[in-house]
Every structure is written in structure tokens, then in C-alpha cells.
Design an enzyme around this catalytic site. Structure first.
Site, mmCIF file in Angstrom:
data_model
loop_
_atom_site.group_PDB
_atom_site.id
_atom_site.type_symbol
_atom_site.label_atom_id
_atom_site.label_comp_id
_atom_site.label_asym_id
_atom_site.label_seq_id
_atom_site.Cartn_x
_atom_site.Cartn_y
_atom_site.Cartn_z
ATOM 1 N N TYR A 149 0.853 -1.194 0.000
ATOM 2 C CA TYR A 149 0.000 0.000 0.000
ATOM 3 C C TYR A 149 0.882 1.234 0.000
ATOM 4 C CZ TYR A 149 -3.588 3.290 1.805
ATOM 5 O OH TYR A 149 -4.438 4.347 1.995
ATOM 6 N N ARG A 187 0.127 10.373 2.913
ATOM 7 C CA ARG A 187 -0.025 10.112 4.349
ATOM 8 C C ARG A 187 1.278 9.658 5.004
ATOM 9 N NH1 ARG A 187 -5.024 9.424 6.912
ATOM 10 N NH2 ARG A 187 -6.835 9.720 5.567
ATOM 11 N N LYS A 232 -1.808 -1.528 -3.717
ATOM 12 C CA LYS A 232 -2.777 -0.427 -3.720
ATOM 13 C C LYS A 232 -1.952 0.839 -3.924
ATOM 14 C CE LYS A 232 -6.081 2.168 -0.909
ATOM 15 N NZ LYS A 232 -6.703 2.342 0.441
ATOM 16 N N ILE A 286 -9.335 -0.190 -4.552
ATOM 17 C CA ILE A 286 -9.583 -0.370 -3.118
ATOM 18 C C ILE A 286 -10.216 0.935 -2.670
ATOM 19 C CG2 ILE A 286 -8.561 -0.737 -0.847
ATOM 20 C CD1 ILE A 286 -6.517 -2.573 -2.163
#
Length: 297
Positions: free
Chosen positions: A134, A139, A162, A204
Site C-alpha cells: 500500500y 499520508r 494499492k 480499493i
């Protein structure tokens, strides 16, 4: 490996005391399975993983797996900035019977590419479960490079990524430089159709909590070669997709679910609920979308 086209990054329902609400979780899981979700990501960022204890996470893995009862894959979010802790949680997730794990890029401590490679390699080698990488630089601050993804894709049980960088060029390079059985999922709802066009497998998703069936329709139009229909559906869904990020995730999608009569409670601090203006925006957005649905039908 194909876990499906639309995987939902599931919110974690809380009760009035801010504790995990397992009754609401069961209702939510059934709602998602009935509305276009091919697989569930449990305790990802949308599930407020940073504010869940390890005990809560393991309980959720076991509970959701029991509710799903083999009907769709359950993917556990077990990644963090701590490799040893990620390995420990991954092993507990495997014991809980989940179908795979998703591992976020290590945030805050800012490892370099070699550090991230060793981090993901160590976790993958600790489990027999399939692993989804991911990448979310917005972030985590760090960005998993194409070369590092290509190296990791050679590890047998690292099967997908992802990709939430928003960079279609990077995504195309990942697809080009990884094996055919390595899957790329969009990490952004609004890029689902463009990602399919360059060879990605699906999304996702956050918005699939409320427009899962519509997203499946869009994807099927594309797969059937009805590109204009897919594009039209994409444009129709775009305001809802973007609206789920009018405030830090998952406050907007939780508000939307509550407005839809699917009670999931609020968010845990340091996140806060939508303010009055944002709440009105969400109400207008959903009413406007429902009205358009009625006109179409």
C-alpha cells in the site's frame, strides 16, 4: 492474484462510548456484500487503524471473517512503521483465518527504498498469506519507487499493490515492470476508470460503501468494451467520490453511511465529525445523487 475488482476499505463502527460496535459491524458487512463489494479491507486507514489497539484489530479480523463465512476475501491491515510489530500482527491475522494482508508504507520514520524493501520482504517472509503493498505518499511521506515495487513483486506471496500516489505514469510503469499475475489497484476512487484503462485490475475504495453497485456497473461497461457508457458513469459518480473527502477520511464516509441509515457511529480523536456546513454539503450531495438515480430509473 485477483481478490476482485472492488475491494472496500471498511470503516470501523463505534458505539456512543467510542468502543468497537460489533453489531453495527455485522450489519455493515452484510450491507457491503449486498452492494457491490468483492472483498473487504479490515483495519486499514479508513478503518482508523492508528487509533485501534492490537487487541481490537485481532477481534475485528476474527469477527469479520466469521460474518463473511468464506463468501468474499477478508484482507487484514497489518502494516505500520514498526517491522517487528507488523510481523507479530500479521501472524495473529493469519491465525484469525484472514485471506491476505495489506501493508502500508512505513510512515513517520521515513525509511529509504532499501529500508522499505527489507521491511516488506521481512513481513512477507513471516507469513504464508498473500500480501498487498500500500503506497500512499500523501499520508506516509515516503514513496515506494517503481524499481522497489518490481523487486518486491518477485517475492512469491507479494501479489498486488494499492497505489494511492495519484500518478498514472507511475502506475503504468509498475504494471509494465511486474509479472502479469501481479495486480495493481487504484487507491483513489476517482482514478478507477483511468487505472483500468492502463491495465489495473480495480480499486480499493472508500466510496463503495455507498456506491459499490454503481462502481461495479462502470467497471463492467469498461470490461465489455462500452467505453462511452463507462465514461458517462464515471462522470456521474465523480461528485460522490470526491465528496467523501471534504474532511479527513473516514469522517465524511461515516457521515454518509449514517445519513443512509447504516449506523456506524462517529470517529475517534484526533479525528472529529463533520462540522455543520460539511454535514449540509454531505446531505445535499446524497440527495442530489439519489434524485439523479430516480430520474435514470
Amino acid at each position: 492474484m485477483n481478490f476482485g475488482r472492488v475491494l472496500t476499505a471498511m470503516v470501523t463502527p463505534f458505539d456512543q462510548n467510542g468502543d468497537v460496535d460489533f453489531e453495527a459491524t455485522e450489519r455493515l458487512v452484510h450491507h457491503l456484500m449486498e452492494n457491490g463489494t468483492d472483498g473487504l479491507i479490515v483495519c486499514g486507514t479508513t478503518g482508523e487503524s492508528p487509533t485501534l489497539t492490537e487487541t481490537e484489530k485481532v477481534e475485528l479480523f476474527k469477527f469479520v471473517k466469521k460474518v463473511v463465512n468464506g463468501r468474499i476475501p477478508v484482507i487484514a491491515g497489518t502494516g505500520s512503521y514498526n517491522t517487528r510489530a507488523s510481523i507479530e500482527l500479521t501472524k495473529k491475522a493469519e491465525e484469525a483465518g484472514v485471506d491476505g494482508v495489506m501493508l502500508v508504507t512505513p510512515y513517520y520514520n521515513k525509511p529509504n527504498q532499501e529500508g522499505m524493501y527489507e521491511h516488506f520482504k521481512s513481513i512477507a517472509q513471516s507469513t504464508k498469506l498473500p500480501v498487498i503493498l500500500y503506497n500512499i505518499p500523501g499520508r506516509s511521506v515516503v514513496n515506494l519507487s517503481v524499481d522497489t515495487v518490481a523487486r518486491l513483486a518477485k517475492i512469491p506471496n507479494i501479489v498486488a499493490i494499492k497505489e494511492a500516489s495519484g500518478n498514472l505514469e507511475t502506475m503504468a510503469q509498475i504494471i509494465e515492470n511486474t509479472p502479469e499475475n501481479f495486480s495493481l489497484y487504484s487507491g483513489d476512487d476517482s482514478l478507477t476508470l483511468p487505472v483500468l484503462a492502463i491495465g489495473g485490475i480495480g480499486v480499493i475504495s472508500v466510496a463503495s460503501h455507498i456506491i459499490g453497485n454503481e462502481m461495479q456497473t462502470m467497471i463492467q461497461h469498461f470490461l465489455n468494451g462500452n467505453i462511452q457508457k463507462a465514461a458517462k458513469e464515471h462522470r456521474r459518480l465523480l461528485p460522490v467520490m470526491k465528496g467523501m473527502f471534504i474532511a479527513p477520511n473516514p469522517a465524511p464516509i461515516k457521515a454518509a453511511l449514517n445519513l443512509k441509515g447504516i449506523s456506524v457511529g462517529g470517529v475517534r480523536l484526533p479525528l472529529v465529525p463533520l462540522n455543520e456546513e460539511q454535514q449540509k454539503t454531505m446531505e445535499f450531495l446524497l440527495k442530489n445523487f439519489d434524485l439523479k438515480l430516480e430520474l435514470i430509473s
